[in-house]
Write a protein that holds these residues in place. Structure first.
Motif, mmCIF file in Angstrom:
data_model
loop_
_atom_site.group_PDB
_atom_site.id
_atom_site.type_symbol
_atom_site.label_atom_id
_atom_site.label_comp_id
_atom_site.label_asym_id
_atom_site.label_seq_id
_atom_site.Cartn_x
_atom_site.Cartn_y
_atom_site.Cartn_z
ATOM 1 N N TYR A 238 0.780 -1.271 -0.032
ATOM 2 C CA TYR A 238 0.085 -0.004 -0.016
ATOM 3 C C TYR A 238 0.861 1.255 0.131
ATOM 4 O O TYR A 238 0.525 2.130 0.437
ATOM 5 C CB TYR A 238 -0.876 0.025 1.249
ATOM 6 N N GLY A 379 -6.194 0.779 -1.717
ATOM 7 C CA GLY A 379 -5.261 0.442 -2.799
ATOM 8 C C GLY A 379 -3.916 1.095 -2.156
ATOM 9 O O GLY A 379 -3.590 1.502 -0.905
ATOM 10 N N HIS A 380 -2.783 1.756 -3.177
ATOM 11 C CA HIS A 380 -1.748 2.579 -2.726
ATOM 12 C C HIS A 380 -1.918 3.856 -3.038
ATOM 13 O O HIS A 380 -1.020 4.794 -2.568
ATOM 14 C CB HIS A 380 -0.513 2.119 -3.810
ATOM 15 N N VAL A 435 -8.784 -0.858 -11.249
ATOM 16 C CA VAL A 435 -8.694 -1.306 -9.842
ATOM 17 C C VAL A 435 -9.042 -2.843 -9.800
ATOM 18 O O VAL A 435 -10.071 -3.075 -10.173
ATOM 19 C CB VAL A 435 -9.359 -0.676 -8.803
ATOM 20 N N SER A 437 -9.806 -6.020 -7.818
ATOM 21 C CA SER A 437 -10.173 -6.357 -6.315
ATOM 22 C C SER A 437 -10.545 -7.904 -6.104
ATOM 23 O O SER A 437 -10.772 -8.630 -7.051
ATOM 24 C CB SER A 437 -11.314 -5.564 -6.029
ATOM 25 N N PRO A 447 -9.268 -3.792 -2.522
ATOM 26 C CA PRO A 447 -8.362 -3.715 -3.650
ATOM 27 C C PRO A 447 -6.854 -4.739 -3.620
ATOM 28 O O PRO A 447 -6.377 -4.736 -2.369
ATOM 29 C CB PRO A 447 -7.919 -2.251 -3.638
ATOM 30 N N SER A 449 -4.596 -4.534 -6.490
ATOM 31 C CA SER A 449 -3.728 -4.174 -7.584
ATOM 32 C C SER A 449 -4.518 -2.811 -8.143
ATOM 33 O O SER A 449 -5.568 -2.989 -8.259
ATOM 34 C CB SER A 449 -3.289 -4.833 -8.646
ATOM 35 N N GLN A 450 -3.795 -1.851 -8.686
ATOM 36 C CA GLN A 450 -4.710 -0.823 -9.517
ATOM 37 C C GLN A 450 -3.501 -0.108 -10.281
ATOM 38 O O GLN A 450 -2.292 -0.233 -10.429
ATOM 39 C CB GLN A 450 -5.229 0.292 -8.342
#
Length: 534
Positions: A238, A379-380, A435, A437, A447, A449-450
């Motif tokens: 994250y 997410g990040h 995204v 999820s 989530p 990855s995005q």
């Protein structure tokens, strides 16, 4: 100490009880040495009690050190000078290790480029690799909330050093509540008024990649290799700079004669381990930064055979299964899932992810309204990074959703991911936010990855690639995988006005609605690429 050009840099020193000599740990900070980065690490006294001389230094232009702070500009030469000085301190045995997170992690990598003889081990955490793509932008879009928040903190420290009370008060207020509703959201008045105190305008307006950005980046500085230093990189699922951390590991592994390891855990940019799985995290699940790097320094600065270098080159934490997985390399994005739809992916149940290419072409229409942009959720992406439940965001009519069928058996995804999408818009410029999820059996949408991509006028590619971040997660039986697509992710990235204007020149009133057309099937197959299994 004095740098090679005569600037005085100030440091606090912590020494063990006893006669020594001892290895030295060097932490170089842009956030003020008095904090000793205790937000991420134990106090330096803890390391001193375990047999290290610890040096905590204000970088140039921060804290009480002389000079003007310009992010990353002086860290290569100043860092190497600091390593040599630390090695010569009374009580030192002549060997140095470096640690630190974020900016302090990048400062380590830049110092490494000078190959200081005394530097034997380092543990950069949550650091990145390239300033333009890991700190300033992502997928061609400015990292609005992240870059603005850090610029405000940098400006506040500069104002404090100059005893500019009015600026300091205004900047602190903006730090506590980002001024994102200003007339020019990406260049708010407080940063225009106090532009002299920080780098923000330069980052907002300097084109890249390459050029002057290369002069600031470890990616460019370390292109010639790194010698025999042993490096443990710590990344966070994250953390905004994870993609750079992975790129750094690949480059450092190829260019180092020492031991190089990468560990990615469930940390955010603050170094906090956050819960994402089906059960609560236990303290034994995730070691602290302190435990990880103490083991590394004991192994490579004191020669203790403690097993810190055992295991594969890459160790990833499975965010759903809460176990560590060792890999020799990151598996590539190679397993396709194709987007399929009845044309109603913006209505729940209309879109799907399938293994085979749909025979029939489809078209999903998605309208981005700048008055009500799709918000940043988990997410990040700063300011809401972490494993946030995005079920409510996915229910919006301006988000296209594509689900797999419920899984009949657990599915582990560990490695790289990517998206290839056929998309067009009725505006010269537009954004695509993607995204990936896990839809868990209890209804949560977490989530994994995005990615975000900005298309500039004339820059369309068919299909359009969207770089997704690496992931490591085991989806349980009964869950599903979901891809969500939107035309914004605000305030992580600026709202695209559709005109091609630069963010720093775009007023709130300038942004227009944008209609995006998502194609799939037939001659225009849009697809998600997941990590190769095996």
């Amino acid at each position: 100490m004095r740098t090679r050009d005569g600037a005085r840099l100030d440091a606090d020193l912590y020494r063990p009880d006893g006669v020594g000599p001892w290895p030295v740990l060097l932490l170089r900070l842009a956030c003020g040495r008095r904090t000793a980065m205790t937000s991420h690490y134990a106090h330096p006294r803890w390391y001193a009690a375990r047999g290290y001389v610890v040096v905590v230094q204000d970088v140039r232009g921060r804290g009480t050190s002389e000079g003007r702070f310009r992010p990353f500009e002086a860290e290569r030469e100043d860092g190497a000078d600091a390593v040599a000085w630390a090695a010569s301190l009374p009580g030192s045995n002549g060997t140095v290790g470096m640690y630190g997170s974020g900016y302090a992690g990048m400062a380590q990598l830049l110092a490494l480029a000078e190959r200081p003889a005394a530097l034997r081990a380092m543990v950069p955490a949550l650091a990145g690799w390239d300033v333009f793509t890991d700190w300033a932008t992502e997928g061609g879009a400015f990292r609005l909330a992240d870059a603005m928040g850090w610029a405000l903190r940098c400006a506040a420290e500069s104002a404090r050093r100059l005893e500019d009370g009015a600026a300091y008060r205004a900047l602190l207020e903006a730090i506590r509540s980002l001024p994102l509703d200003d007339e020019i959201p990406s260049r708010p008045r407080v940063l225009r008024d106090y532009a002299r105190h920080c780098h923000y305008d330069d980052w907002l307006t300097t084109p890249g990649p390459g050029g002057s950005w290369d002069e600031l980046s470890p990616r460019h500085a370390l292109s010639g290799g790194v010698g025999e230093v042993s490096i443990l990189q710590i990344g966070g699922w994250y953390d905004p700079r994870l993609t750079g951390t992975l790129a750094a590991h690949e480059a450092l592994s190829a260019g180092s004669e020492g031991t190089v390891r990468l560990l990615v855990g469930p940390w955010d940019s603050r170094g906090v381990a956050v819960h994402a799985g089906l059960d609560s995290l236990k303290p034994s699940d995730v070691p602290s930064f302190d435990a990880l790097q103490l083991g590394w320094f004991e192994r490579f600065l004191k020669g203790e055979m403690n097993g810190a270098d055992r295991g594969g080159p890459i160790r990833l934490f499975d965010v759903l299964d809460h176990r560590w997985r060792d890999l020799p390399v990151l598996p590539p994005a190679a397993q396709p899932l194709h987007l399929s739809s009845d044309g109603l992916a913006t209505r729940r149940g209309g879109g799907a992810l399938r293994e085979g290419t749909p025979d029939e072409a489809f078209l999903d229409v998605m309208v981005h309204d700048p008055r009500d942009p799709v918000p940043t959720v988990g997410g990040h992406a700063v300011p809401d990074a972490g494993p946030r439940d995005r079920a409510t965001a996915d229910d919006r009519p301006d988000v296209a959703v594509y689900d797999t069928a419920p899984l009949t058996a657990p599915l582990t995804l560990s490695g790289l991911a990517a998206l290839e999408i056929w998309v067009e818009a009725d505006a010269p410029s537009f954004d695509v936010s993607a995204v990936l999820s896990a839809v868990l059996p209890d209804g949560r949408v977490l989530p994994l990855s995005q990615g975000h991509a900005r298309v500039e006028p004339g820059g369309e590619q068919r299909p359009m690639p969207v770089a997704l971040r690496a992931l490591c997660a085991t989806l349980p039986a009964g869950s599903a995988l979901r891809l969500s697509l939107a035309g914004s992710c605000f305030p992580a990235y600026p709202i695209n006005p559709g005109t091609g204007a630069e963010p720093g020149e775009t007023r709130l009133v300038d942004a227009q609605p944008i209609t995006l057309l998502i194609h799939g099937g037939g001659a225009r197959p849009s697809r998600l690429l997941l990590p190769a299994r095996g």
